[in-house]
Write a protein that holds these residues in place. Sequence first.
Motif, PDB file in Angstrom:
ATOM      1  N   ALA A   1      46.901  33.061  25.020  1.00 15.27           N
ATOM      2  CA  ALA A   1      46.979  31.732  24.420  1.00 15.27           C
ATOM      3  C   ALA A   1      45.790  31.433  23.516  1.00 15.27           C
ATOM      4  N   ALA A   2      44.698  32.115  23.686  1.00 19.06           N
ATOM      5  CA  ALA A   2      43.503  31.814  22.899  1.00 19.06           C
ATOM      6  C   ALA A   2      43.418  32.718  21.681  1.00 19.06           C
TER       7      ALA A   2
ATOM      8  N   GLY B   1      38.035  30.086  33.717  1.00 17.31           N
ATOM      9  CA  GLY B   1      39.170  29.453  33.033  1.00 17.31           C
ATOM     10  C   GLY B   1      39.380  30.009  31.640  1.00 17.31           C
ATOM     11  N   LEU B   2      38.299  30.171  30.877  1.00 14.62           N
ATOM     12  CA  LEU B   2      38.411  30.730  29.535  1.00 14.62           C
ATOM     13  C   LEU B   2      38.893  32.179  29.566  1.00 14.62           C
ATOM     14  N   THR B   3      38.449  32.938  30.542  1.00 10.87           N
ATOM     15  CA  THR B   3      38.895  34.326  30.674  1.00 10.87           C
ATOM     16  C   THR B   3      40.391  34.382  30.949  1.00 10.87           C
ATOM     17  N   ALA B   4      40.878  33.528  31.845  1.00 14.26           N
ATOM     18  CA  ALA B   4      42.310  33.501  32.146  1.00 14.26           C
ATOM     19  C   ALA B   4      43.111  33.061  30.924  1.00 14.26           C
ATOM     20  N   TRP B   5      42.617  32.067  30.185  1.00 14.63           N
ATOM     21  CA  TRP B   5      43.303  31.572  28.995  1.00 14.63           C
ATOM     22  C   TRP B   5      43.407  32.675  27.946  1.00 14.63           C
ATOM     23  N   THR B   6      42.304  33.404  27.730  1.00 12.45           N
ATOM     24  CA  THR B   6      42.293  34.489  26.754  1.00 12.45           C
ATOM     25  C   THR B   6      43.186  35.635  27.201  1.00 12.45           C
TER      26      THR B   6
ATOM     27  N   SER C   1      45.815  35.524  28.955  1.00  7.33           N
ATOM     28  CA  SER C   1      47.236  35.160  28.853  1.00  7.33           C
ATOM     29  C   SER C   1      47.735  35.208  27.418  1.00  7.33           C
TER      30      SER C   1
END
Length: 175
Positions: A49-50, A40-45, A47
């Motif tokens: 957004a992080a 989840g953190l990898t996908a967020w980064t 994209s």
Amino acid sequence: MTAPARRTAAEGWIPTRRRLHDGLLAVVAPLAAFSVALGGLTAWTASGAAGAPPRLEISDGRVFLPYNGNVDTAAFFRITNSGGADDRLVSVTSAAVDSAMLSRHVRHDSGAGSMSMVSSVGLPAGETLAMSASTVDVMVKVKDRRQVGDVLPFVLHFRHSDPVEALAVVVRPGG
């Protein structure tokens, strides 16, 4: 007859099918949770957004023309935070003024208003702060006599971002 020999805890651990199953579950459950969180953190980064920092733009700098020989006046700026994180304006400085303080207009129940000094002003991500005489401004004491059209240099200081240089034009109040 003699009784069968029994093993005690002092002689060593005896693996059983049940103990192996419970031990495997104790390892697999946290490993699975870690993998899901990491994904989840990898996908967020990925994209974008992080970790997007504040991105600040300063425009429409104005300073009210002091009147009647007064040196106290106000400066106003439009600050746009187009970045992905909040920031705070913490101070304003200028070589052209003796002092500069952030202030906020406070309206009382009676309808009267007053000014209150503030230590900082929030700049939420994706929003614009348009300073005005009825919201937030910078109270300044100008060093020299000024005329309409003069340009004063300012430096705006933020909690998380680098200082930003801005210019403010001297204007008549209401103009």
